[in-house]
Design an enzyme around this catalytic site. Sequence first.
Site, PDB file in Angstrom:
ATOM      1  N   ASN A 136       0.819  -1.224   0.000  1.00  0.00           N
ATOM      2  CA  ASN A 136       0.000   0.000   0.000  1.00  0.00           C
ATOM      3  C   ASN A 136       0.852   1.272   0.000  1.00  0.00           C
ATOM      4  O   ASN A 136       0.329   2.366   0.129  1.00  0.00           O
ATOM      5  CB  ASN A 136      -0.985  -0.009   1.178  1.00  0.00           C
ATOM      6  CG  ASN A 136      -0.293  -0.033   2.526  1.00  0.00           C
ATOM      7  OD1 ASN A 136       0.928  -0.235   2.601  1.00  0.00           O
ATOM      8  ND2 ASN A 136      -1.046   0.156   3.585  1.00  0.00           N
ATOM      9  N   HIS A 137       2.161   1.133  -0.105  1.00  0.00           N
ATOM     10  CA  HIS A 137       3.017   2.321  -0.133  1.00  0.00           C
ATOM     11  C   HIS A 137       3.002   2.969  -1.521  1.00  0.00           C
ATOM     12  O   HIS A 137       2.936   2.273  -2.525  1.00  0.00           O
ATOM     13  CB  HIS A 137       4.442   1.936   0.294  1.00  0.00           C
ATOM     14  CG  HIS A 137       4.488   1.507   1.732  1.00  0.00           C
ATOM     15  ND1 HIS A 137       5.490   0.753   2.274  1.00  0.00           N
ATOM     16  CD2 HIS A 137       3.605   1.744   2.738  1.00  0.00           C
ATOM     17  CE1 HIS A 137       5.235   0.539   3.551  1.00  0.00           C
ATOM     18  NE2 HIS A 137       4.089   1.122   3.862  1.00  0.00           N
ATOM     19  N   PHE A 138       3.038   4.281  -1.525  1.00  0.00           N
ATOM     20  CA  PHE A 138       2.928   4.966  -2.818  1.00  0.00           C
ATOM     21  C   PHE A 138       3.524   6.357  -2.785  1.00  0.00           C
ATOM     22  O   PHE A 138       3.841   6.896  -1.719  1.00  0.00           O
ATOM     23  CB  PHE A 138       1.458   5.048  -3.270  1.00  0.00           C
ATOM     24  CG  PHE A 138       0.593   5.894  -2.374  1.00  0.00           C
ATOM     25  CD1 PHE A 138       0.631   7.290  -2.459  1.00  0.00           C
ATOM     26  CD2 PHE A 138      -0.257   5.322  -1.451  1.00  0.00           C
ATOM     27  CE1 PHE A 138      -0.153   8.088  -1.636  1.00  0.00           C
ATOM     28  CE2 PHE A 138      -1.053   6.107  -0.612  1.00  0.00           C
ATOM     29  CZ  PHE A 138      -0.995   7.483  -0.712  1.00  0.00           C
ATOM     30  N   HIS A 166      -5.585   7.272  10.247  1.00  0.00           N
ATOM     31  CA  HIS A 166      -4.369   7.296   9.416  1.00  0.00           C
ATOM     32  C   HIS A 166      -4.629   7.183   7.925  1.00  0.00           C
ATOM     33  O   HIS A 166      -3.784   7.523   7.112  1.00  0.00           O
ATOM     34  CB  HIS A 166      -3.393   6.214   9.860  1.00  0.00           C
ATOM     35  CG  HIS A 166      -3.600   4.871   9.210  1.00  0.00           C
ATOM     36  ND1 HIS A 166      -4.774   4.169   9.284  1.00  0.00           N
ATOM     37  CD2 HIS A 166      -2.769   4.104   8.470  1.00  0.00           C
ATOM     38  CE1 HIS A 166      -4.650   3.031   8.634  1.00  0.00           C
ATOM     39  NE2 HIS A 166      -3.457   2.968   8.128  1.00  0.00           N
ATOM     40  N   GLY A 200      -8.132   2.661   5.217  1.00  0.00           N
ATOM     41  CA  GLY A 200      -8.350   1.373   5.871  1.00  0.00           C
ATOM     42  C   GLY A 200      -8.987   0.389   4.909  1.00  0.00           C
ATOM     43  O   GLY A 200      -9.969   0.696   4.228  1.00  0.00           O
ATOM     44  N   LYS A 220       3.712   3.365  -7.840  1.00  0.00           N
ATOM     45  CA  LYS A 220       3.575   2.318  -6.818  1.00  0.00           C
ATOM     46  C   LYS A 220       4.579   1.201  -7.042  1.00  0.00           C
ATOM     47  O   LYS A 220       5.055   0.990  -8.134  1.00  0.00           O
ATOM     48  CB  LYS A 220       2.176   1.690  -6.899  1.00  0.00           C
ATOM     49  CG  LYS A 220       1.100   2.528  -6.313  1.00  0.00           C
ATOM     50  CD  LYS A 220      -0.178   1.752  -6.144  1.00  0.00           C
ATOM     51  CE  LYS A 220      -0.136   0.793  -5.009  1.00  0.00           C
ATOM     52  NZ  LYS A 220      -0.252   1.405  -3.681  1.00  0.00           N
TER      53      LYS A 220
END
Lengths: 134, 481
Positions: free
Chosen positions: B202-204, B404, B407, B480
């Site tokens: 999920n990092h981008f 954050h 979700g 991504k």
Amino acid sequence: MDDLTSDVMFEAFGKTLEEVFEASAEGMFSVICDIDKIKPEESLTIEVSAEDEKTLLYEFLSTLLTESEIKGLFLSRFRMKTERKNNQLIMRGNAFGEKMSPEKGGTVVKGVTYYGFKLEKTENGYRAQVAMDI
Amino acid sequence: MKGKLKKLSEYKWLISKELMKDMRADAIIYANKKLLDEVEEAAVQQLTNVACLPGILEPVLGMPDMHWGYGLPMGAVGAFDKENGVISSGCTGYDINCGVHMLKTDLMEDEVKPKIRELVNCLFANVPCGVGAHSKLRLNSRQLDKVLVTGAGWAVENGFGVKEDLNRLEENGCLKGADPAKISSQAMERGAPQLGTLGAGNHFLEVQIVDQIFDTGAAKVFGITEPGQITVMVHCGSRGLGHQVATDYLKIHESAAKKFGIKLPDPQLVCAPATSKEGMDYLAAMKAAANYAFCNRQIIAHWIRESFSQVFGKKWEEMGMDTIYDVAHNICKLEEHTVRGKKQQVYVHRKGSTRAFPPGHPEVPPLYRDIGQPVLIAGSMGTASYILVGTEKAMSDTFGSSCHGAGRSMSRRASLKKFRGEKIKQELEKAGKALRSTHPKILAEEAPDAYKDIDMVIQSVHGAGISKKVARVIPLGVAKG
């Protein structure tokens, strides 16, 4: 299998303890990379020990995750052997794969977890259930 | 358990400690009814488990983006007494100091849109992403030690940014008390080649357009003056180094819990007494991993500035590319809070939760002290993200914490079955957005519809008063892993 909202859980089967370990490693690396495209060009030696089979499996997967990243390898094949020494079970052998490349990458596995973690004997051998934090 | 929740207000739900024998504290979930309905029963159970740990302070908190996670749900807060409580590697989780870094620019949508494909390709080339991506940096062990102790300061010292950036990062990008000696050699080996990489999942990295401004005064302080303005956001963490620190200390805390006779309601919630060596060692190691993450995001932010310079042929200063802020949303920190009317030191574990300190708080950078700490919320790929500010209500009710992100509402496997990466890419491109990833599968796993509705998540924290909306941004280009 059983869907975890943020993580991945898989099950693996084997006739022997070695086979279920190898199948579990394949399960984990099929999340990390496109395992079918990974050629056995390089290898790394793995040795883990524990007092029981379940802990041994956890140690095995966790060590593979660490070592594969340190060596920069996507792994696809595993040849393991067990032995018992005093009260310790030992699993040692080789894992084969190729240098990591993002094009053949899947997603990052952050850790092997104890959530729903199982290693059980079945009529035909063994069944493992493993959840990974990703 | 969900059936027994008591409604306190439109956005606030109580799980009373009277419901379970071993609960030592009430738990409260912040969410509107629709989001609450989406929370898994197992995640609610996880909140009640944390409420059973020794030294837990009331209340245990679930945020509107809450979902099942390892030990503590994602989108949750567990605060413990400094003397009688625990420090828990299980509560902080695997991705230590996963967080968000945000830059503003003075560029406008009409200047950037025609070049967005070129820009995203340039970012994709300059910021290594994906599993197994190699960093452009090669650190020896002495340099890595320095990163672990000084965090983002190392980046700035080595030319990745300017001193002023450090004034705009949570903790100035460096947690004091980090000790590299408390980190295993495997963690160091994993960390050395990965500094300056984005990771995957999920990092981008996202180029965004300001879509709505809710608080013009606060937005102006962040340098955001009108809709159409371009911002950039990075979401990533401490990479393999942090994952290894977590793995190592989960084992240490498992033994510690046994040694100190701590009854664990869930074996994943391993912990050690806050005053024990095992507790202190973890804290020193976790801080080192957190500093690695602060440094990582600062380096990536520098490469973002360089990429903009390459594409637009101007210095980054000429494009007004100042740091807005950098937040940690997976972390354990010692903070001062008022508990039952008395000020005390508290170990706050935030997992999928952002610190949200109010105006006037001494830990809010002087620059932002009149408006409150920036709370940066990363949406899912293709959907909106938000800038909010912390409030007094967060300080009094939620140990200075907020949500954050969006979700997840759907598992990755279910997403893979339901969505096709190529199709998502086409749809986003049809809408004028650019998207680059190492492979299409990740796009399906991270499909926008696999996440909760971010606008609803934000409305819940805003409505409950634990953060205040400042601006909404939407993606224009995404890179991504």
